[in-house]
Design a protein around this motif. Structure first.
Motif, PDB file in Angstrom:
ATOM      1  N   UNK A  77      13.994  12.912 -24.043  1.00  0.00           N
ATOM      2  CA  UNK A  77      15.237  13.274 -23.357  1.00  0.00           C
ATOM      3  C   UNK A  77      15.082  13.104 -21.851  1.00  0.00           C
ATOM      4  N   UNK A  78      13.919  13.545 -21.330  1.00  0.00           N
ATOM      5  CA  UNK A  78      13.654  13.380 -19.897  1.00  0.00           C
ATOM      6  C   UNK A  78      13.638  11.900 -19.518  1.00  0.00           C
ATOM      7  N   UNK A  79      13.027  11.076 -20.360  1.00  0.00           N
ATOM      8  CA  UNK A  79      12.958   9.643 -20.076  1.00  0.00           C
ATOM      9  C   UNK A  79      14.359   9.036 -19.998  1.00  0.00           C
ATOM     10  N   UNK A  80      15.229   9.412 -20.938  1.00  0.00           N
ATOM     11  CA  UNK A  80      16.604   8.894 -20.925  1.00  0.00           C
ATOM     12  C   UNK A  80      17.300   9.231 -19.605  1.00  0.00           C
ATOM     13  N   UNK A  81      17.185  10.488 -19.190  1.00  0.00           N
ATOM     14  CA  UNK A  81      17.851  10.931 -17.961  1.00  0.00           C
ATOM     15  C   UNK A  81      17.243  10.274 -16.727  1.00  0.00           C
ATOM     16  N   UNK A  82      15.914  10.237 -16.670  1.00  0.00           N
ATOM     17  CA  UNK A  82      15.248   9.711 -15.480  1.00  0.00           C
ATOM     18  C   UNK A  82      15.443   8.210 -15.322  1.00  0.00           C
ATOM     19  N   UNK A  83      15.370   7.467 -16.414  1.00  0.00           N
ATOM     20  CA  UNK A  83      15.591   6.027 -16.318  1.00  0.00           C
ATOM     21  C   UNK A  83      17.014   5.732 -15.856  1.00  0.00           C
ATOM     22  N   UNK A  84      17.982   6.440 -16.417  1.00  0.00           N
ATOM     23  CA  UNK A  84      19.373   6.212 -16.034  1.00  0.00           C
ATOM     24  C   UNK A  84      19.572   6.453 -14.546  1.00  0.00           C
ATOM     25  N   UNK A  85      19.099   7.590 -14.074  1.00  0.00           N
ATOM     26  CA  UNK A  85      19.294   7.968 -12.676  1.00  0.00           C
ATOM     27  C   UNK A  85      18.482   7.094 -11.729  1.00  0.00           C
ATOM     28  N   UNK A  86      17.207   6.921 -12.020  1.00  0.00           N
ATOM     29  CA  UNK A  86      16.324   6.254 -11.068  1.00  0.00           C
ATOM     30  C   UNK A  86      16.512   4.744 -11.021  1.00  0.00           C
ATOM     31  N   UNK A  87      16.891   4.134 -12.136  1.00  0.00           N
ATOM     32  CA  UNK A  87      17.211   2.707 -12.089  1.00  0.00           C
ATOM     33  C   UNK A  87      18.468   2.466 -11.262  1.00  0.00           C
ATOM     34  N   UNK A  88      19.468   3.339 -11.403  1.00  0.00           N
ATOM     35  CA  UNK A  88      20.675   3.223 -10.578  1.00  0.00           C
ATOM     36  C   UNK A  88      20.326   3.374  -9.100  1.00  0.00           C
ATOM     37  N   UNK A  89      19.490   4.352  -8.787  1.00  0.00           N
ATOM     38  CA  UNK A  89      19.089   4.570  -7.398  1.00  0.00           C
ATOM     39  C   UNK A  89      18.322   3.379  -6.836  1.00  0.00           C
ATOM     40  N   UNK A  90      17.600   2.675  -7.700  1.00  0.00           N
ATOM     41  CA  UNK A  90      16.834   1.506  -7.268  1.00  0.00           C
ATOM     42  C   UNK A  90      17.686   0.244  -7.199  1.00  0.00           C
ATOM     43  N   UNK A  91      18.965   0.348  -7.548  1.00  0.00           N
ATOM     44  CA  UNK A  91      19.871  -0.787  -7.423  1.00  0.00           C
ATOM     45  C   UNK A  91      20.042  -1.621  -8.665  1.00  0.00           C
ATOM     46  N   UNK A  92      19.553  -1.144  -9.798  1.00  0.00           N
ATOM     47  CA  UNK A  92      19.688  -1.879 -11.056  1.00  0.00           C
ATOM     48  C   UNK A  92      20.869  -1.339 -11.866  1.00  0.00           C
ATOM     49  N   UNK A  93      21.197  -2.051 -12.938  1.00  0.00           N
ATOM     50  CA  UNK A  93      22.212  -1.594 -13.895  1.00  0.00           C
ATOM     51  C   UNK A  93      21.494  -1.180 -15.176  1.00  0.00           C
ATOM     52  N   UNK A  94      21.321   0.117 -15.413  1.00  0.00           N
ATOM     53  CA  UNK A  94      20.571   0.544 -16.599  1.00  0.00           C
ATOM     54  C   UNK A  94      21.401   0.472 -17.870  1.00  0.00           C
ATOM     55  N   UNK A  95      20.750   0.043 -18.941  1.00  0.00           N
ATOM     56  CA  UNK A  95      21.345   0.070 -20.279  1.00  0.00           C
ATOM     57  C   UNK A  95      20.355   0.822 -21.166  1.00  0.00           C
ATOM     58  N   UNK A  96      20.583   2.138 -21.319  1.00  0.00           N
ATOM     59  CA  UNK A  96      19.624   3.033 -21.971  1.00  0.00           C
ATOM     60  C   UNK A  96      20.149   3.428 -23.344  1.00  0.00           C
ATOM     61  N   UNK A  97      19.337   3.181 -24.370  1.00  0.00           N
ATOM     62  CA  UNK A  97      19.733   3.523 -25.735  1.00  0.00           C
ATOM     63  C   UNK A  97      18.551   4.138 -26.486  1.00  0.00           C
ATOM     64  N   UNK A  98      18.858   4.953 -27.488  1.00  0.00           N
ATOM     65  CA  UNK A  98      17.838   5.560 -28.342  1.00  0.00           C
ATOM     66  C   UNK A  98      18.157   5.230 -29.794  1.00  0.00           C
ATOM     67  N   UNK A  99      17.104   5.072 -30.603  1.00  0.00           N
ATOM     68  CA  UNK A  99      17.259   4.499 -31.945  1.00  0.00           C
ATOM     69  C   UNK A  99      17.215   5.514 -33.076  1.00  0.00           C
ATOM     70  N   UNK A 100      17.217   6.812 -32.770  1.00  0.00           N
ATOM     71  CA  UNK A 100      17.243   7.832 -33.815  1.00  0.00           C
ATOM     72  C   UNK A 100      16.118   7.647 -34.834  1.00  0.00           C
ATOM     73  N   UNK A 101      14.965   7.162 -34.331  1.00  0.00           N
ATOM     74  CA  UNK A 101      13.772   6.949 -35.165  1.00  0.00           C
ATOM     75  C   UNK A 101      14.005   5.960 -36.310  1.00  0.00           C
ATOM     76  N   UNK A 102      14.910   5.006 -36.108  1.00  0.00           N
ATOM     77  CA  UNK A 102      15.200   3.993 -37.124  1.00  0.00           C
ATOM     78  C   UNK A 102      14.833   2.618 -36.572  1.00  0.00           C
ATOM     79  N   UNK A 103      13.900   1.940 -37.239  1.00  0.00           N
ATOM     80  CA  UNK A 103      13.425   0.640 -36.763  1.00  0.00           C
ATOM     81  C   UNK A 103      14.559  -0.374 -36.695  1.00  0.00           C
ATOM     82  N   UNK A 104      15.375  -0.463 -37.752  1.00  0.00           N
ATOM     83  CA  UNK A 104      16.465  -1.442 -37.786  1.00  0.00           C
ATOM     84  C   UNK A 104      17.437  -1.212 -36.645  1.00  0.00           C
TER      85      UNK A 104
END
Length: 381
Positions: A77-104
């Motif tokens: 959960x921390x990774x999701x929040x930090x990547x979203x915020x810090x990538x935006x601050x660094x000037x990137x466009x973040x696309x953050x997704x989680x897979x619910x522990x499903x490989x497919x």
């Protein structure tokens, strides 16, 4: 085409040397030196051209894909929040997704990131060995792929991995367990049980391997007694890192082997499983055993402070995210992957590893470890 042209120039230069050598004496040495210099310059230019195209940079504001396995524990959960915020601050466009522990689901999300033009995809895999095909698609599309927290296995489609030392983490867990037993449970021998993490996570067997490198000599000399006899990772693993499955196994161990014995300690691979095992022991009327953990989750930080859980291991998410973004910045600038002396065999290639040091946490050093973490310090009251 450029490399072929350069090679042709080198051949012409060599033929010129041969012609001059056949024509005359005093110019021979000078001409050979000139030809050698020209050939070396051509080779250097070709090498520089190859290096420049191997790891090209990309535009500011580029899309960066972040593929996480799930959000079921605090660190993800921390990774999701930090990547979203810090990538935006660094000037990137973040696309953050989680897979619910499903490989497919993770495979499909990575494919979508490729289609959406991601220049880098950071992958915390559900199963590190099941993403080879889609990661190789990413590489063919010119996308950089960075493993996050877990090794990406059996694929050439990875440029590097950022993680805390997994074998070292297991060693720290085992050392803390031994320390706690000596402090809290009197003289040896000590009755213990062993738990491992999810077998699909490449870190889990490494945690167990590191721990057993410390514990096995103590088992062999009789200091530790694994009453159930279950000492192999396949026997001790917890599918999907599922706390309920861990608690069910602990219930069975206690009813099957400890009806007339006290359990002194439990090796646990993360905080959720640690709390599940402690709860099982309390429900069975056992005194709380010495229990290890991992991730410094808020609830376990409190339990360590209260004396219910003996230890955890801190792997600060902010450090892992910061290192990952540092690598992304290097790629964006066209500087390639930073240098590292650490590599890991993923079954196909040697993968560069950017390894951060984990820190064992007990009540004795908890305030020191979290001195710069106000939210966790607030829990220690």
């Amino acid at each position: 085409m450029k490399k072929r042209a350069l090679l042709s120039m080198a051949m012409v230069a060599t033929m010129t040397v041969a012609t001059f050598a056949g024509c005359g004496g005093s110019r021979e040495g000078t001409t050979e030196e000139a030809a050698t210099t020209e050939t070396e310059a051509t080779t250097e230019e070709a090498s520089a051209d190859t290096a420049a195209t191997d790891m090209p940079g990309f535009e500011e504001g580029a899309t960066i894909g972040i593929s996480l396995p799930w959000l079921g524990t605090q660190n993800w959960k921390e990774a999701e929040e930090m990547f979203t915020t810090q990538l935006e601050e660094a000037g990137y466009t973040p696309l953050v997704q989680a897979a619910d522990n499903k490989v497919t689901q993770q495979q499909q999300q990575i494919e979508s990131m490729i289609e959406n033009g991601a220049k880098v995809i950071v992958v915390g895999p559900v199963d590190g060995s099941q993403l080879g095909s889609v990661l190789e698609q990413a590489k063919e599309a010119g996308v950089y792929v960075i493993g996050y927290d877990r090794l990406l296995e059996n694929t050439t489609g990875v440029d590097g991995v950022v993680q805390f030392g997994s074998v070292k983490t297991g060693e720290l867990q085992a050392q803390a367990l031994l320390q706690g037993l000596e402090e809290q449970k009197g003289e040896a021998p000590y009755n213990i049980e062993l738990f491992g993490g999810g077998p699909a996570d490449p870190n889990a067997p490494n945690f167990f391997k590191g721990a057993m490198s410390v514990l096995q000599p103590k088992i062999d000399d009789g200091t530790l007694v694994v009453v159930s006899g279950q000492t192999d990772f396949t026997q001790c693993a917890t599918v999907d890192w599922d706390n309920a499955k861990a608690q069910s196994r602990m219930d069975s161990l206690l009813s099957g082997f400890y009806s007339d014995k006290e359990i002194d300690g439990v090796l646990c691979p993360n905080d959720g499983i640690a709390r599940a095992c402690i709860t099982s022991c309390e429900n069975a009327g056992q005194d709380i055993p010495v229990v290890s953990g991992l991730d410094a989750e808020n609830e376990s930080v409190e339990w360590v402070w209260q004396g219910r859980q003996y230890s955890t291991v801190a792997k600060p998410t902010e450090d892992l995210v910061a290192k990952t973004i540092e690598i992304i910045d290097s790629l964006q600038a066209g500087n390639g992957m930073p240098a590292t002396e650490v590599t890991a065999d993923n079954g196909v290639i040697e993968v560069p590893v950017y390894e951060l040091p984990p820190v064992v946490v007990t009540k004795d050093n908890e305030k020191e470890v979290f001195a710069n973490d106000p939210s966790r310090l607030e829990l220690l009251k």
